[in-house]
Scaffold this active site. Structure first.
Site, PDB file in Angstrom:
ATOM      1  N   CYS A  80       0.831  -1.210   0.000  1.00  0.00           N
ATOM      2  CA  CYS A  80       0.000   0.000   0.000  1.00  0.00           C
ATOM      3  C   CYS A  80       0.871   1.268   0.000  1.00  0.00           C
ATOM      4  O   CYS A  80       1.459   1.566  -1.030  1.00  0.00           O
ATOM      5  CB  CYS A  80      -0.998  -0.048   1.147  1.00  0.00           C
ATOM      6  SG  CYS A  80      -2.431   0.964   0.797  1.00  0.00           S
ATOM      7  N   HIS A 169      -3.249  -5.370   1.948  1.00  0.00           N
ATOM      8  CA  HIS A 169      -2.521  -5.530   3.216  1.00  0.00           C
ATOM      9  C   HIS A 169      -2.451  -6.990   3.672  1.00  0.00           C
ATOM     10  O   HIS A 169      -3.233  -7.398   4.536  1.00  0.00           O
ATOM     11  CB  HIS A 169      -3.211  -4.703   4.309  1.00  0.00           C
ATOM     12  CG  HIS A 169      -3.065  -3.244   4.135  1.00  0.00           C
ATOM     13  ND1 HIS A 169      -2.070  -2.515   4.742  1.00  0.00           N
ATOM     14  CD2 HIS A 169      -3.772  -2.372   3.396  1.00  0.00           C
ATOM     15  CE1 HIS A 169      -2.184  -1.250   4.392  1.00  0.00           C
ATOM     16  NE2 HIS A 169      -3.212  -1.131   3.579  1.00  0.00           N
ATOM     17  N   GLU A 171      -0.545  -8.284   5.640  1.00  0.00           N
ATOM     18  CA  GLU A 171      -0.180  -8.371   7.068  1.00  0.00           C
ATOM     19  C   GLU A 171      -1.404  -8.325   7.979  1.00  0.00           C
ATOM     20  O   GLU A 171      -1.305  -8.589   9.180  1.00  0.00           O
ATOM     21  CB  GLU A 171       0.802  -7.232   7.431  1.00  0.00           C
ATOM     22  CG  GLU A 171       0.202  -5.842   7.555  1.00  0.00           C
ATOM     23  CD  GLU A 171      -0.108  -5.152   6.217  1.00  0.00           C
ATOM     24  OE1 GLU A 171       0.026  -5.797   5.156  1.00  0.00           O
ATOM     25  OE2 GLU A 171      -0.498  -3.970   6.251  1.00  0.00           O
TER      26      GLU A 171
HETATM   27  N1  GLN Z   1      -3.525   6.273   0.913  1.00  0.00           N
HETATM   28  C1  GLN Z   1      -2.254   6.042   1.519  1.00  0.00           C
HETATM   29  C2  GLN Z   1      -1.142   6.819   0.801  1.00  0.00           C
HETATM   30  O1  GLN Z   1      -1.380   7.440  -0.198  1.00  0.00           O
HETATM   31  C3  GLN Z   1      -1.911   4.573   1.547  1.00  0.00           C
HETATM   32  C4  GLN Z   1      -2.909   3.850   2.388  1.00  0.00           C
HETATM   33  C5  GLN Z   1      -2.376   2.621   3.058  1.00  0.00           C
HETATM   34  O2  GLN Z   1      -1.164   2.396   3.140  1.00  0.00           O
HETATM   35  N2  GLN Z   1      -3.279   1.857   3.636  1.00  0.00           N
HETATM   36  O3  GLN Z   1      -0.059   6.825   1.258  1.00  0.00           O
END
Ligand code: GLN
Length: 186
Positions: A80, A169, A171
């Site tokens: 992410c 995610h 994790e």
């Molecule tokens: N929206 C976040 C970003 O732009 C990432 C979101 C996440 O890691 N769950 O950094």
């Protein structure tokens, strides 16, 4: 993997869940907050969180350049926000990144309605439960990128050589297979 150490960048975000997930996958992970700690690990996980904040902290700790150099030699797994940091191109808004994985990502791309959701995804590793939280969408992948899973036809789990990227995610689920797959890259 024997004798190798995996680090988790622990400046911001959900790094503790990655430590637990790596333990479930059979590793003995350590937290990384400094360039000296980075130099002592053989692979690194960049967790989810807020990529803009993480970027600021990487610069403040003098870790941005060392991390870019680390990725030229050693495996990195970004989830992410971590995926956003690894990308070559970041939009909405544009943002500096490490450019280690040849993907173009659009931040917060699912919009408010799909802010957060859990889906079952077929993948090269078998069916995975995938948790998306304000996830980016991978809009383009370069020729060296191998797509391991897609959601709505967009790549969500990809690899490029030693590096692994998930826009979801792994994790946050009890399934250690994605982390175990990363450990095969050590
Ligand atoms: N929206 C976040 C970003 O732009 C990432 C979101 C996440 O890691 N769950 O950094």
């Amino acid at each position: 993997m024997a004798g190798k150490t995996v680090g988790v960048l622990a400046l911001q975000g959900d790094y503790e869940r990655h430590l637990r997930a790596l333990e479930s996958a059979g590793a003995h992970p350590v937290e990384v907050r400094t360039a000296a700690e980075l130099a002592a690990v053989d692979a690194l996980v960049l967790p989810g969180g807020e990529s803009t904040t993480m970027l600021k902290l990487l610069h403040r700790e003098g870790l941005f350049e060392p991390l870019a150099a680390f990725g030229q030699q050693k495996p990195i797994f970004g989830t992410c926000a971590g995926a956003i940091l690894l990308a070559t191109t970041v939009t909405s808004p544009e943002q500096e990144s490490l450019g280690l994985v040849d993907i173009a990502v659009q931040r917060n791309a699912y919009g408010r309605q799909l802010d957060s959701r859990v889906v079952t995804l077929p993948s090269a590793l078998g069916d995975l439960e995938a948790v998306f939280i304000r996830a980016p969408i991978i809009r383009a992948v370069g020729p060296a990128v191998n797509v391991l899973a897609t959601y709505n036809d967009d790549p969500v789990l990809v690899e490029q050589g030693r590096h692994l990227v998930a826009t979801f995610h792994p994790e946050l689920t009890v399934d250690p297979r994605v982390h175990a797959y990363f450990l095969t890259k050590l």
